[in-house]
Each structure stands twice: as C-alpha cells, then as structure tokens.
Design an enzyme around this catalytic site. Structure first.
Site, short mmCIF file in Angstrom:
data_model
loop_
_atom_site.label_atom_id
_atom_site.label_comp_id
_atom_site.label_asym_id
_atom_site.label_seq_id
_atom_site.Cartn_x
_atom_site.Cartn_y
_atom_site.Cartn_z
N ASN A 1 1.06 2.49 -0.90
CA ASN A 1 -0.27 2.01 -2.15
C ASN A 1 0.07 1.01 -1.95
OD1 ASN A 1 0.46 1.99 -4.73
ND2 ASN A 1 1.21 3.89 -5.26
N ARG B 1 -5.31 -13.09 -11.59
CA ARG B 1 -7.12 -14.19 -11.41
C ARG B 1 -8.02 -13.94 -11.76
NH1 ARG B 1 -4.82 -19.46 -9.71
NH2 ARG B 1 -3.05 -19.85 -10.13
N GLY C 1 4.71 1.97 -2.49
CA GLY C 1 3.98 0.72 -3.01
C GLY C 1 4.53 -0.93 -2.82
N HIS C 2 5.47 -0.72 -4.01
CA HIS C 2 6.27 -1.80 -4.51
C HIS C 2 6.43 -2.36 -3.39
CE1 HIS C 2 8.84 -4.49 -5.99
NE2 HIS C 2 8.02 -5.03 -6.87
N ASP D 1 -1.66 -0.61 -4.54
CA ASP D 1 -2.11 -1.07 -6.05
C ASP D 1 -1.65 -2.71 -7.06
OD1 ASP D 1 -2.73 1.96 -6.68
OD2 ASP D 1 -0.65 2.43 -7.67
N HIS D 2 -0.21 -3.02 -5.74
CA HIS D 2 -0.48 -4.09 -5.99
C HIS D 2 -0.37 -5.41 -5.69
CE1 HIS D 2 2.52 -2.47 -9.31
NE2 HIS D 2 3.01 -1.94 -8.20
N ARG E 1 -5.62 3.33 -12.90
CA ARG E 1 -5.08 3.55 -14.03
C ARG E 1 -6.41 3.72 -15.33
NH1 ARG E 1 0.89 2.68 -14.66
NH2 ARG E 1 0.15 3.59 -16.95
N HIS F 1 -4.01 4.02 -7.47
CA HIS F 1 -3.74 5.23 -8.66
C HIS F 1 -4.99 3.63 -10.10
CE1 HIS F 1 -0.54 5.40 -12.69
NE2 HIS F 1 -2.43 6.34 -12.78
N GLU G 1 -3.64 8.89 -7.56
CA GLU G 1 -3.21 8.85 -7.87
C GLU G 1 -3.99 8.76 -9.20
OE1 GLU G 1 0.08 6.24 -8.26
OE2 GLU G 1 0.73 7.16 -6.00
N GLU H 1 4.38 16.14 -5.11
CA GLU H 1 5.64 15.00 -4.52
C GLU H 1 6.71 15.19 -6.02
OE1 GLU H 1 3.02 10.90 -4.55
OE2 GLU H 1 4.98 10.27 -5.11
N THR I 1 5.57 1.08 -15.06
CA THR I 1 5.27 2.28 -13.73
C THR I 1 5.20 3.06 -14.04
OG1 THR I 1 5.12 2.38 -11.25
CG2 THR I 1 7.13 1.30 -12.74
N THR I 2 4.85 4.32 -13.44
CA THR I 2 4.91 5.81 -13.66
C THR I 2 6.18 5.71 -13.40
OG1 THR I 2 3.09 6.26 -11.90
CG2 THR I 2 3.87 7.97 -13.35
N ARG J 1 -5.53 -2.05 -15.00
CA ARG J 1 -4.90 -2.86 -14.81
C ARG J 1 -4.38 -3.53 -13.48
NH1 ARG J 1 1.65 -1.13 -15.59
NH2 ARG J 1 0.71 0.03 -17.68
N HIS K 1 8.25 7.10 -5.24
CA HIS K 1 8.58 6.13 -6.71
C HIS K 1 9.86 5.55 -5.92
CE1 HIS K 1 8.30 4.07 -10.32
NE2 HIS K 1 7.05 4.43 -10.49
N GLY K 2 9.77 4.05 -6.09
CA GLY K 2 11.01 3.34 -6.03
C GLY K 2 12.63 3.37 -4.80
N1 PXP Z 1 4.28 8.08 -6.27
C1 PXP Z 1 3.83 8.33 -7.40
C2 PXP Z 1 2.61 9.36 -8.43
C3 PXP Z 1 4.32 6.61 -7.87
O1 PXP Z 1 2.76 7.04 -9.45
C4 PXP Z 1 3.79 5.58 -7.68
C5 PXP Z 1 3.46 4.20 -8.45
O2 PXP Z 1 2.21 3.86 -8.16
C6 PXP Z 1 4.28 5.73 -6.45
C7 PXP Z 1 4.58 6.90 -5.64
C8 PXP Z 1 5.05 4.24 -5.17
O3 PXP Z 1 6.13 3.79 -5.90
P1 PXP Z 1 6.88 2.49 -6.10
O4 PXP Z 1 5.80 1.72 -5.78
O5 PXP Z 1 8.26 2.55 -6.79
O6 PXP Z 1 7.43 2.79 -4.02
#
Ligand code: PXP
Length: 236
Positions: free
Chosen positions: A6, A17, A212-213, A8-9, A44, A42, A69, A150, A99-100, A48, A190-191
């Site tokens: 992922n 910026r 992702g993160h 996104d970040h 959103r 994602h 997503e 998921e 976050t979600t 963001r 997630h996480g």
């Molecule tokens: N899966 C889903 C459905 C999510 O919403 C997210 C966060 O955007 C992730 C996975 C990834 O989570 P993380 O950034 O905590 O790894």
C-alpha cells in the site's frame, strides 16, 4: 503468500507540501522491482493522500495487480468503474479517522454493499470486502456475492502482552479457516509489520497480506525497493 504494498503514505508525504514529490507512481514501480505482487491504494473521499490523477496513472503504469481500496459510495464507485483497477476492496470510511478503523459491516449494510458489488462486477472489477475476523461477517460477505475477503488484522497488530496476542492470533486463524472452508480467498492486512507478521505465517489459509505503513516507514531509511524485498522475503 503474496504481498500487496500500500503506497498511500508516499502520497501522504507529498500532500504535506502539496507539491509533486515523492511520487506514489515511482513508489509503485520500485515496489514492483522489490517483488510486490500487487499495488494497493486508497482513494479516500477526503483525498487526503491518493488523488484521482494518481489512480489513473497507476492504472497505466502498474504491471502487477492494482487493488483499489474504496468506500462503497456512489462517487467513488463511478471513478472505480471508469478507471477499472483489477480489484476493489470495499472498506468503511470515516472522515476523522487516522486510518481505516474496523471492518465493513456487511450485515448492517448488506443491501448497499450488494448493489455496489454488482456494479463493480459489471465493470469486471474483482471485489474484496475488508471485514473483521468474525464468522458472521465472513458468512455475510459470502452471501453478498464476493469470492474474497481481507481480514482486519488491527486487533492482532495492536494487542499487547503474550495472552492478548495469542488470543487475537487465534481469532484471525479461526476466521481465516472458516473463510477458506466456505470457498473464499482470504487476505489480511492492517497494522502488520516486519515483526508481527512472523507469527501469522503458519496460517496457510491467508493467501495475501496488504501492508503499507511499516513498509513506507522502513523505506525512509533503506529505500522502498529494499523495504519491499525484505517484507517479501519474510512472507515467502
Ligand atoms: N488493508 C486495508 C483494507 C487498509 O485499509 C489498510 C490501510 O490503508 C491496509 C491494509 C494497510 O494497513 P497498514 O498501513 O497499517 O499496513
């Protein structure tokens, strides 16, 4: 086991910026080089991080699976049907969340979710639902017509203390087994990070992890290609 990265970040950093670097499309390319099996973003409703233009560019440049997503909202569904990523993962979305938070309530929102699944299906987009590792939600997802889910790994990832971690791990494992037993492909995310992923690996029913993160955080120090390669090596 497959790895969805992922990105996104990378866009979060750019939006800090409101200029054009770092580019999430470049991040996707390097993630592919590092062994990503899919690229996840994602779009959103509050935009963001990922922007509409990013999604269109990702569609053109990503050569592995592109997994979008998205909330089950009309505007976003229209964008998805126009861009046609390989997969859409329906997630709950709240404006003020960091976050979600939590999985989609498929039981409570079954009519709307089923309608959205049909629309995405008609556009030949595969649909996954991001749900809590809960038997009733998994069953409802199957009834809503999806072939994959998921599982929200957030409770496992944030559990502290051996007993709680073991408990949340068991919840995930049981859910994964149940999902597979009723014919679903089971993913999780997630996480998850380089440490907590290890315990999950014996759960063979989980076919794909979406992360992702922790990858983007590590990429700050070692570059995203290497950060992805390290995660891929762990889960393979
Ligand atoms: N899966 C889903 C459905 C999510 O919403 C997210 C966060 O955007 C992730 C996975 C990834 O989570 P993380 O950034 O905590 O790894």
């Amino acid at each position: 086991m497959e790895l969805g990265v992922n990105i996104d970040h990378v866009a979060t950093l750019r939006e800090a910026r409101r200029i054009d670097i770092p580019d999430p499309i470049a991040a996707a390319r390097f993630s592919e080089l590092g062994g990503a099996d899919s690229i996840v973003c994602h779009l959103r409703e509050d935009r963001r991080h990922i922007q509409d233009r990013d999604l269109r560019r990702l569609k053109k440049s990503v050569s592995v699976k592109l997994n979008l997503e998205m909330a089950a909202s009309q505007d976003i569904v229209e964008i998805a049907c126009a861009v046609r990523p390989d997969q859409a993962t329906l997630v709950p979305e709240k404006r003020r969340e960091l976050t979600t938070e939590g999985g989609l309530d498929v039981i409570g929102g079954s009519k709307r979710i089923t309608r959205v699944i049909k629309k995405l299906d008609a556009a030949r987009i595969k649909v996954s639902l991001f749900i809590d590792p809960d038997r009733h939600q998994i069953k409802a997802a199957r009834s809503a017509g999806v072939r994959m889910v998921e599982l929200h790994a957030g409770n496992y990832a944030s559990a502290r203390g051996a007993r709680n971690i073991k408990k949340e791990y068991s919840v995930l494992r049981k859910a994964a087994r149940y999902g597979k037993s009723i014919g679903l492909k089971v993913f999780a995310g997630h996480g998850l990070n380089y440490a907590n992923i290890k315990r999950l690996l014996p759960i063979k029913e989980i076919e794909e992890y979406n992360i992702g993160h922790s990858i983007v955080a590590r990429a700050v120090f070692v570059g995203i290609e290497k950060a992805v390669r390290e995660m891929k090596a762990l889960i393979s």
